[in-house]
Scaffold this active site. Structure first.
Site, PDB file in Angstrom:
ATOM      1  N   ASP A 190       0.986  -1.172  -0.150  1.00  0.00           N
ATOM      2  CA  ASP A 190       0.097   0.041   0.120  1.00  0.00           C
ATOM      3  C   ASP A 190       1.016   1.312   0.148  1.00  0.00           C
ATOM      4  O   ASP A 190       2.148   1.051   0.155  1.00  0.00           O
ATOM      5  CB  ASP A 190      -1.007   0.178   1.239  1.00  0.00           C
ATOM      6  CG  ASP A 190      -0.169  -0.287   2.602  1.00  0.00           C
ATOM      7  OD1 ASP A 190       0.864  -0.478   2.630  1.00  0.00           O
ATOM      8  OD2 ASP A 190      -0.665   0.375   3.450  1.00  0.00           O
ATOM      9  N   HIS A 503       1.608  -8.638  -3.687  1.00  0.00           N
ATOM     10  CA  HIS A 503       0.677  -7.748  -3.531  1.00  0.00           C
ATOM     11  C   HIS A 503       1.326  -6.375  -3.038  1.00  0.00           C
ATOM     12  O   HIS A 503       1.669  -6.032  -1.880  1.00  0.00           O
ATOM     13  CB  HIS A 503      -0.294  -8.186  -2.120  1.00  0.00           C
ATOM     14  CG  HIS A 503      -1.322  -7.264  -1.846  1.00  0.00           C
ATOM     15  ND1 HIS A 503      -2.482  -7.319  -2.561  1.00  0.00           N
ATOM     16  CD2 HIS A 503      -1.559  -6.120  -1.225  1.00  0.00           C
ATOM     17  CE1 HIS A 503      -3.561  -6.586  -2.240  1.00  0.00           C
ATOM     18  NE2 HIS A 503      -2.833  -5.624  -1.415  1.00  0.00           N
ATOM     19  N   ASP A 546       0.946 -17.462  -4.268  1.00  0.00           N
ATOM     20  CA  ASP A 546       1.462 -16.266  -5.188  1.00  0.00           C
ATOM     21  C   ASP A 546       0.517 -15.629  -5.891  1.00  0.00           C
ATOM     22  O   ASP A 546       0.383 -15.678  -7.173  1.00  0.00           O
ATOM     23  CB  ASP A 546       2.787 -16.840  -6.076  1.00  0.00           C
ATOM     24  CG  ASP A 546       3.343 -15.598  -6.852  1.00  0.00           C
ATOM     25  OD1 ASP A 546       3.153 -14.471  -6.585  1.00  0.00           O
ATOM     26  OD2 ASP A 546       3.989 -16.176  -7.910  1.00  0.00           O
ATOM     27  N   GLU A 555       1.939 -10.152   0.339  1.00  0.00           N
ATOM     28  CA  GLU A 555       2.281  -8.702   0.320  1.00  0.00           C
ATOM     29  C   GLU A 555       3.708  -8.569   0.848  1.00  0.00           C
ATOM     30  O   GLU A 555       4.377  -9.572   1.141  1.00  0.00           O
ATOM     31  CB  GLU A 555       1.365  -7.900   1.467  1.00  0.00           C
ATOM     32  CG  GLU A 555       1.703  -6.579   1.244  1.00  0.00           C
ATOM     33  CD  GLU A 555       0.486  -5.572   1.946  1.00  0.00           C
ATOM     34  OE1 GLU A 555      -0.570  -6.232   2.373  1.00  0.00           O
ATOM     35  OE2 GLU A 555       0.503  -4.235   1.582  1.00  0.00           O
TER      36      GLU A 555
HETATM   37  O1  G3I Z   1      -2.790  -9.720  18.891  1.00  0.00           O
HETATM   38  C1  G3I Z   1      -3.484 -10.886  18.569  1.00  0.00           C
HETATM   39  C2  G3I Z   1      -3.127 -11.926  19.434  1.00  0.00           C
HETATM   40  O2  G3I Z   1      -3.293 -11.273  20.888  1.00  0.00           O
HETATM   41  C3  G3I Z   1      -3.437 -13.163  19.073  1.00  0.00           C
HETATM   42  O3  G3I Z   1      -2.982 -14.131  19.861  1.00  0.00           O
HETATM   43  C4  G3I Z   1      -3.098 -13.682  17.497  1.00  0.00           C
HETATM   44  C5  G3I Z   1      -3.733 -14.709  16.998  1.00  0.00           C
HETATM   45  O4  G3I Z   1      -3.436 -14.904  15.601  1.00  0.00           O
HETATM   46  O5  G3I Z   1      -3.508 -12.383  16.832  1.00  0.00           O
HETATM   47  C6  G3I Z   1      -2.930 -11.203  17.114  1.00  0.00           C
HETATM   48  O6  G3I Z   1      -3.341 -10.199  16.110  1.00  0.00           O
HETATM   49  C7  G3I Z   1      -2.863 -10.476  14.973  1.00  0.00           C
HETATM   50  C8  G3I Z   1      -2.032  -8.983  14.624  1.00  0.00           C
HETATM   51  O7  G3I Z   1      -1.642  -8.886  13.548  1.00  0.00           O
HETATM   52  C9  G3I Z   1      -0.980  -8.783  15.648  1.00  0.00           C
HETATM   53  O8  G3I Z   1       0.165  -9.845  15.358  1.00  0.00           O
HETATM   54  C10 G3I Z   1      -3.989 -10.242  13.823  1.00  0.00           C
HETATM   55  O9  G3I Z   1      -4.562 -11.454  13.832  1.00  0.00           O
HETATM   56  C11 G3I Z   1      -3.300 -10.293  12.551  1.00  0.00           C
HETATM   57  O10 G3I Z   1      -4.437 -10.291  11.626  1.00  0.00           O
HETATM   58  C12 G3I Z   1      -2.625  -9.086  12.569  1.00  0.00           C
HETATM   59  O11 G3I Z   1      -2.091  -9.009  11.074  1.00  0.00           O
HETATM   60  C13 G3I Z   1      -1.564  -7.740  10.771  1.00  0.00           C
HETATM   61  C14 G3I Z   1      -2.239  -7.296   9.603  1.00  0.00           C
HETATM   62  O12 G3I Z   1      -1.567  -5.847   9.154  1.00  0.00           O
HETATM   63  C15 G3I Z   1      -3.637  -6.966   9.603  1.00  0.00           C
HETATM   64  O13 G3I Z   1      -3.966  -5.972  10.756  1.00  0.00           O
HETATM   65  C16 G3I Z   1       0.022  -7.900  10.190  1.00  0.00           C
HETATM   66  O14 G3I Z   1       0.723  -8.253  11.478  1.00  0.00           O
HETATM   67  C17 G3I Z   1       0.674  -6.713   9.885  1.00  0.00           C
HETATM   68  O15 G3I Z   1       2.028  -6.914   9.603  1.00  0.00           O
HETATM   69  C18 G3I Z   1      -0.306  -6.068   8.577  1.00  0.00           C
HETATM   70  O16 G3I Z   1       0.278  -4.806   8.265  1.00  0.00           O
HETATM   71  C19 G3I Z   1      -0.311  -4.237   6.861  1.00  0.00           C
HETATM   72  C20 G3I Z   1      -0.627  -3.003   7.504  1.00  0.00           C
HETATM   73  O17 G3I Z   1      -1.972  -3.087   8.115  1.00  0.00           O
HETATM   74  C21 G3I Z   1      -1.025  -1.995   6.230  1.00  0.00           C
HETATM   75  N1  G3I Z   1       0.159  -2.184   5.327  1.00  0.00           N
HETATM   76  C22 G3I Z   1       0.428  -3.612   4.672  1.00  0.00           C
HETATM   77  C23 G3I Z   1       0.979  -4.342   6.064  1.00  0.00           C
HETATM   78  C24 G3I Z   1       1.384  -5.731   5.515  1.00  0.00           C
HETATM   79  O18 G3I Z   1       0.370  -6.543   5.448  1.00  0.00           O
HETATM   80  O1  9MR Z   2      -3.906  -3.520  -0.131  1.00  0.00           O
HETATM   81  C1  9MR Z   2      -4.122  -3.653   1.319  1.00  0.00           C
HETATM   82  C2  9MR Z   2      -2.889  -4.082   1.975  1.00  0.00           C
HETATM   83  O2  9MR Z   2      -1.939  -3.369   1.744  1.00  0.00           O
HETATM   84  C3  9MR Z   2      -3.339  -4.412   3.356  1.00  0.00           C
HETATM   85  O3  9MR Z   2      -2.259  -4.987   4.058  1.00  0.00           O
HETATM   86  C4  9MR Z   2      -4.518  -5.168   3.502  1.00  0.00           C
HETATM   87  C5  9MR Z   2      -4.996  -5.458   5.070  1.00  0.00           C
HETATM   88  O4  9MR Z   2      -5.191  -4.541   5.653  1.00  0.00           O
HETATM   89  O5  9MR Z   2      -5.660  -4.499   2.736  1.00  0.00           O
HETATM   90  C6  9MR Z   2      -5.498  -4.550   1.668  1.00  0.00           C
HETATM   91  O6  9MR Z   2      -6.675  -3.831   0.904  1.00  0.00           O
HETATM   92  C7  9MR Z   2      -7.670  -4.481   0.951  1.00  0.00           C
HETATM   93  C8  9MR Z   2      -8.855  -4.109   1.659  1.00  0.00           C
HETATM   94  O7  9MR Z   2      -8.308  -4.628   3.141  1.00  0.00           O
HETATM   95  C9  9MR Z   2     -10.012  -5.176   1.386  1.00  0.00           C
HETATM   96  N1  9MR Z   2     -10.361  -4.876   0.057  1.00  0.00           N
HETATM   97  C10 9MR Z   2      -9.307  -5.312  -0.898  1.00  0.00           C
HETATM   98  C11 9MR Z   2      -7.871  -4.568  -0.598  1.00  0.00           C
HETATM   99  C12 9MR Z   2      -7.096  -5.201  -1.498  1.00  0.00           C
HETATM  100  O8  9MR Z   2      -7.287  -5.184  -2.839  1.00  0.00           O
END
Ligand code: G3I
Ligand code: 9MR
Length: 661
Positions: A190, A503, A546, A555
């Site tokens: 993103d 991604h 992939d 991603e």
């Molecule tokens: O905190 C809970 C924990 O208490 C629990 O035991 C565990 C069980 O799976 O989950 C934990 O939460 C997780 C959290 O990350 C912290 O590790 C969520 O399930 C998991 O969905 C979450 O994933 C994060 C994701 O964003 C969604 O929020 C990833 O770590 C994080 O790297 C990812 O970051 C995204 C940014 O939001 C947007 N940009 C891209 C980036 C990479 O995808």
């Molecule tokens: O593209 C977004 C990615 O960078 C984030 O990690 C992800 C989770 O927050 O979300 C992606 O965006 C998606 C959105 O959450 C739901 N609609 C589809 C988007 C990707 O095409």
């Protein structure tokens, strides 16, 4: 006769059936076996493991290794077959460590063949690419063909016209105040910029520099600043630090959590993204991540006061103000305000961030106000992540051990080594011989977990001098490069099979078929939160696909690439000059002089002590010359930076820089 005929026919039929069944079984069986290996290759004189895997149980396999001329250099039988529950596969190890001649090889087993290399330079270009990714992910600049080749693109997001979101409003900066917040790296696929994730990413790159300074002083990655006053890595890091600094509200020291639009953008290039961007809500986690990174950066950039006057001071001032804000606002946990749908990076436990910031601030300032805030008993073990920073505090403490009492260092070491020992044990004893699987490792960004585990093993080696940790780190890196549950080399542009549809909006929409190289994808994630089809399977280590669709497994981000870059470059460093550790350097010594310096290749060493031996290293730590003479002639060495390690008769060691040109 008829009966006999019938009998014979039936017999023939059944024989045919048996043969057919056997054939089918053997074809299926041979297809069911896979060879998983480090697709970048293996280092001379290091352990070399190839894993033979199958969904079904099988017997140890005969294997053969041939060199480029098809001479058999090794043949053997793979080891006991064990079940690896994380990928729901059976695995048998083929140990080919005894081959130590650089070259191209073939590994054959069960009618299958894979090609691989052995050498000392196998991580050279991938380690560069892992760092160059940050340049490609820069906001607020165009990428020119000179530095980006086919990935040249127009400038995205000047970010000079960013609004203060209502959640971030203050009396000094009411809602919709326009501020300038340019530069920085896009977080991931993103186009947003998040302080918390910038925190661990920038820390990890700064740590790489701090721990391997001489290596990075010589490393060039062809960015616009190359050839300037700073090492390339520090120029790249500064691009992000400069942005982070703008995220602090000057009046109160608080730090905005993120700079994003209200929603994720579509599949477009950054210059086509026109949505209004906002700085959104201050948070304690953002302030503490910011404080830790700025404090660390201040000490690293203090060596460049001439080139960047006042920069180091500005960094530490920013760090102290952010820490003070966090102390007055200790539990402002971030959640997305209504209407904001970009990444959250939420964290409701910031004890670890407090400890990390206090440690970095104390190391840089020596101010006991910060050491008083360190509570070692609250610091846990485990693998670092954007949400869990205790291990970062330990890494910094153990590197700067002289700043702490020996009893605190002992405690920190014990906490740290409890994780490193578990990881080493996992490499030695798990079916797949990898670090993954000692705890809840297969999360969103599991490849970031695996990369950080390599760092932990490397640091364990540095603090104990026990080379078995380093041995494990080399083997553990195989996981990311192909010896894993899917057979993918998870770094774009490298290996025989690697992500082609990450991604990553830029790679998706730039019109170039191949994705930007050197990007580590998130990796297996049984959570499969994106709901995409095509996941290889649903096992922990096989939940990967992939496809562009899969932001939960495919991603790329700055916080996963940073530990990859740290690990690849550190392993590269140890392989090509292990004896040159940064701790050995005493560049300030004045009793030893080298002249002329710069030199054209002939120079003298002068010391008040008797010189016993001199070793000349190139910039990546490789020995190019050893001598007992203090008059040295090396007219044929390439131009560039060298290091001289000088041992004197009274058992002192000095290291001097030498520039050949
Ligand atoms: O905190 C809970 C924990 O208490 C629990 O035991 C565990 C069980 O799976 O989950 C934990 O939460 C997780 C959290 O990350 C912290 O590790 C969520 O399930 C998991 O969905 C979450 O994933 C994060 C994701 O964003 C969604 O929020 C990833 O770590 C994080 O790297 C990812 O970051 C995204 C940014 O939001 C947007 N940009 C891209 C980036 C990479 O995808
Ligand atoms: O593209 C977004 C990615 O960078 C984030 O990690 C992800 C989770 O927050 O979300 C992606 O965006 C998606 C959105 O959450 C739901 N609609 C589809 C988007 C990707 O095409």
């Amino acid at each position: 006769m008829t009966i006999i005929n019938k009998f014979t026919r039936n017999k023939m039929k059944s024989k045919l059936l048996t043969i057919t069944l056997l054939l089918i079984t053997s074809v299926c069986f041979s297809q069911a076996i896979e060879i998983r290996y480090n697709q970048l290759g293996y280092f001379n004189d290091r352990d070399k493991i190839i894993s033979i895997t199958s969904k079904n149980s099988f017997s140890p396999q005969a294997f053969t290794v041939l060199d480029a001329s098809d001479n058999v250099v090794l043949s053997g039988t793979s080891e006991t077959v064990n079940y690896w529950s994380d990928s729901q596969e059976y695995v048998s190890k083929a140990d080919i460590s005894s081959i130590n001649t650089a070259g191209a090889y073939k590994f054959q087993a069960n009618g299958l063949e894979v090609l691989f290399n052995i050498g000392t330079d196998i991580y050279q270009s991938i380690s560069d690419a892992s760092l160059k990714y940050y340049y490609y992910n820069r906001a607020s600049t165009s990428i020119s063909a000179t530095y980006g080749g086919i990935y040249a693109r127009s400038m995205g997001h000047p970010d000079t016209n960013v609004r203060v979101h209502s959640s971030a409003a203050s009396s000094a900066r009411p809602t919709n105040t326009i501020i300038s917040s340019p530069k920085g790296w896009y977080d991931a696929g993103d186009y947003n910029k998040y302080i918390v994730n910038s925190g661990i990413s920038t820390y990890t790159l700064l740590a790489a520099y701090e721990h391997y300074e001489t290596y990075y002083q010589a490393k060039t990655i062809n960015i616009p600043e190359t050839g300037g006053d700073l090492p390339d890595l520090l120029d790249e890091i500064k691009w992000n630090l400069d942005w982070m600094l703008t995220m602090q509200e000057p009046l109160d020291g608080g730090v905005y959590h993120k700079l994003t639009g209200l929603n994720f953008s579509g599949r477009i290039m950054p210059n086509n993204y026109n949505a209004t961007r906002y700085v959104i809500k201050k948070s304690t986690a953002a302030a503490l991540n910011f404080a830790a990174v700025m404090a660390m950066a201040s000490r690293v950039y203090s060596n460049y006061e001439t080139e960047l006057p006042g920069y180091s001071t500005a960094l530490i001032n920013a760090a102290e103000a952010a820490y003070a804000w966090a102390e007055s606002n200790p539990n402002v946990y971030f959640t997305n305000p209504a209407g904001v749908n970009t990444g959250q990076y939420g964290d409701t436990n910031v004890t670890d961030e407090f400890q990390w910031a206090a440690v970095e601030l104390f190391i840089t300032t020596g101010n006991t106000n910060y050491s008083n805030d360190i509570n070692l008993l609250s610091i846990g073990n485990g693998t670092p992540s954007w949400q869990y920073t205790d291990p970062l505090a330990l890494i910094s403490m153990l590197y700067h051990d002289s700043a702490f009492s020996s009893s605190d260092i002992n405690t920190a070491k014990n906490i740290f080594l409890s994780t490193a020992d578990a990881l080493k044990n996992q490499v030695d004893n798990s079916a797949m011989n990898i670090t993954m699987g000692t705890s809840n490792d297969y999360v969103w960004g599991s490849n970031g977990v695996a990369s950080n585990q390599v760092i932990l093993l490397i640091r364990a080696y540095e603090i104990t001098n026990d080379s078995s940790y380093l041995d494990s780190a080399y083997v553990a890196m195989d996981y990311l490069l192909g010896r894993n549950g899917t057979g993918y080399c998870y770094v774009s542009g490298f290996g025989d099979i690697s992500p082609v549809n990450p991604h990553h909006r830029i790679s998706d929409s730039d019109g170039v078929t191949a994705p930007i190289p050197g990007m580590l994808c998130g990796g297996p994630n049984p959570g499969r939160q994106d709901g995409c089809s095509g996941y290889i399977n649903t096992s922990k280590a096989g939940s990967y696909v992939d496809s562009w669709c899969s932001y939960a497994s495919n991603e790329v981000t700055i916080n996963w690439n940073a530990p990859l870059a740290y690990g690849l470059n550190a392993l590269n460093f140890y392989q090509n000059g292990a004896s040159l550790s940064v701790n050995d350097f005493d560049l300030s010594d004045t009793t030893l002089t080298v002249y002329p310096n710069p030199t054209q290749g002939e120079f003298d060493l002068k010391s008040t002590r008797k010189i016993e031996s001199v070793t000349v290293y190139n910039a990546i730590g490789k020995i190019v010359h050893t001598t007992t003479s203090s008059h040295i002639k090396l007219p044929n060495i390439q131009d560039g930076l060298y290091f001289l390690r000088v041992n004197t008769e009274d058992n002192r060691t000095y290291v001097k820089k030498l520039l050949k040109r």
